[in-house]
Design an enzyme around this catalytic site. Structure first.
Site, PDB file in Angstrom:
ATOM      1  N   ARG A   8     -48.913 -59.722  95.946  1.00 37.94           N
ATOM      2  CA  ARG A   8     -47.535 -60.067  95.619  1.00 37.94           C
ATOM      3  C   ARG A   8     -47.508 -61.285  94.718  1.00 37.94           C
ATOM      4  NH1 ARG A   8     -44.346 -63.899  96.791  1.00 37.94           N
ATOM      5  NH2 ARG A   8     -45.635 -64.726  98.463  1.00 37.94           N
ATOM      6  N   VAL A   9     -46.624 -61.235  93.737  1.00 38.64           N
ATOM      7  CA  VAL A   9     -46.276 -62.397  92.930  1.00 38.64           C
ATOM      8  C   VAL A   9     -44.767 -62.521  92.963  1.00 38.64           C
ATOM      9  CG1 VAL A   9     -48.314 -62.430  91.444  1.00 38.64           C
ATOM     10  CG2 VAL A   9     -46.357 -61.023  90.810  1.00 38.64           C
ATOM     11  N   SER A  10     -44.265 -63.711  92.665  1.00 36.72           N
ATOM     12  CA  SER A  10     -42.833 -63.968  92.831  1.00 36.72           C
ATOM     13  C   SER A  10     -41.974 -63.497  91.673  1.00 36.72           C
ATOM     14  CB  SER A  10     -42.603 -65.463  93.057  1.00 36.72           C
ATOM     15  OG  SER A  10     -43.248 -65.856  94.238  1.00 36.72           O
ATOM     16  N   THR A  11     -42.547 -63.396  90.479  1.00 38.29           N
ATOM     17  CA  THR A  11     -41.736 -63.021  89.322  1.00 38.29           C
ATOM     18  C   THR A  11     -42.460 -61.991  88.474  1.00 38.29           C
ATOM     19  OG1 THR A  11     -42.635 -64.661  87.793  1.00 38.29           O
ATOM     20  CG2 THR A  11     -40.820 -65.380  89.214  1.00 38.29           C
ATOM     21  N   GLN A  14     -45.423 -63.029  86.181  1.00 36.80           N
ATOM     22  CA  GLN A  14     -46.763 -63.172  86.729  1.00 36.80           C
ATOM     23  C   GLN A  14     -47.372 -61.781  86.914  1.00 36.80           C
ATOM     24  OE1 GLN A  14     -45.170 -65.136  90.221  1.00 36.80           O
ATOM     25  NE2 GLN A  14     -46.176 -67.039  89.635  1.00 36.80           N
TER      26      GLN A  14
END
Length: 191
Positions: A8-11, A14
């Site tokens: 998982r990445v936040s945006t 990324q």
């Protein structure tokens, strides 16, 4: 007995590439799921990939993550998720921290590291708030800069107070109705 990876990445700016490579290098048969969402507890409902993956996991399966904070940002959320998986008979392995939830030591270390992660997140938030307060005290403008100059604001107020319609003001200055309303309110409140 299946092995799954979760990245998982936040945006969307990324990528999960490095997480996927890390998991694949150690668990080449892992079925990897990736998503682009914030890890905050408030955002849980938007994390469809993780929710679907958690529903898919069965007894004796293994979930591989690159870091503990990929599951969530708050201690309670990370611990709650790992405990639910452990109760289900699923092992969680965090590569960065070299933790395995199938052992008592692994569960203890997961709790401690999740606590530290939340602590540093909160300290960071406090520092940002303190920095903003200090900047404001020095007279520094914080946040988005004005999109309308003071001179244009005066013109908008003058035209409005002379009876010009708000829609005409919007069209003339190329700004939105909420911006015009805000400027008028500032002048009415004694800017």
């Amino acid at each position: 007995m299946k092995t799954y990876g979760y990245c998982r990445v936040s945006t969307t700016n990324q990528t999960t590439d490095s997480q996927e490579r890390e998991i694949s290098s150690k668990y080449p048969d892992a079925e990897i799921y990736s998503e682009y969402e914030s890890g905050s507890k408030e955002n849980w409902d938007n994390r469809e990939v993780l929710i679907n993956l958690l529903g898919k996991l069965e007894k004796n399966d293994t979930l591989i993550i690159s870091r503990l904070d990929r599951i969530g940002r708050s201690v309670s959320h990370v611990i709650d998720t790992i405990n639910k998986l452990n109760d289900k008979g699923v092992t969680v392995i965090s590569l960065h921290e070299s933790l395995d939830s199938s052992s008592p030591t692994g569960r203890l270390m997961i709790s401690l590291l999740a606590s530290m992660s939340e602590f540093f997140l909160e300290v960071g938030r406090e520092r940002v708030k303190e920095g903003i307060a200090a900047a404001k005290a020095r007279g520094v403008h914080c946040g988005r800069s004005k999109i309308v100059s003071d001179e244009i604001r005066k013109q908008i107020w003058r035209e409005f107070s002379e009876g010009e319609h708000k829609l005409a003001i919007c069209a003339k200055f190329g700004i939105s109705m909420p911006t015009v309303n805000k400027i008028i309110k500032e002048y009415c409140d004694g800017k």
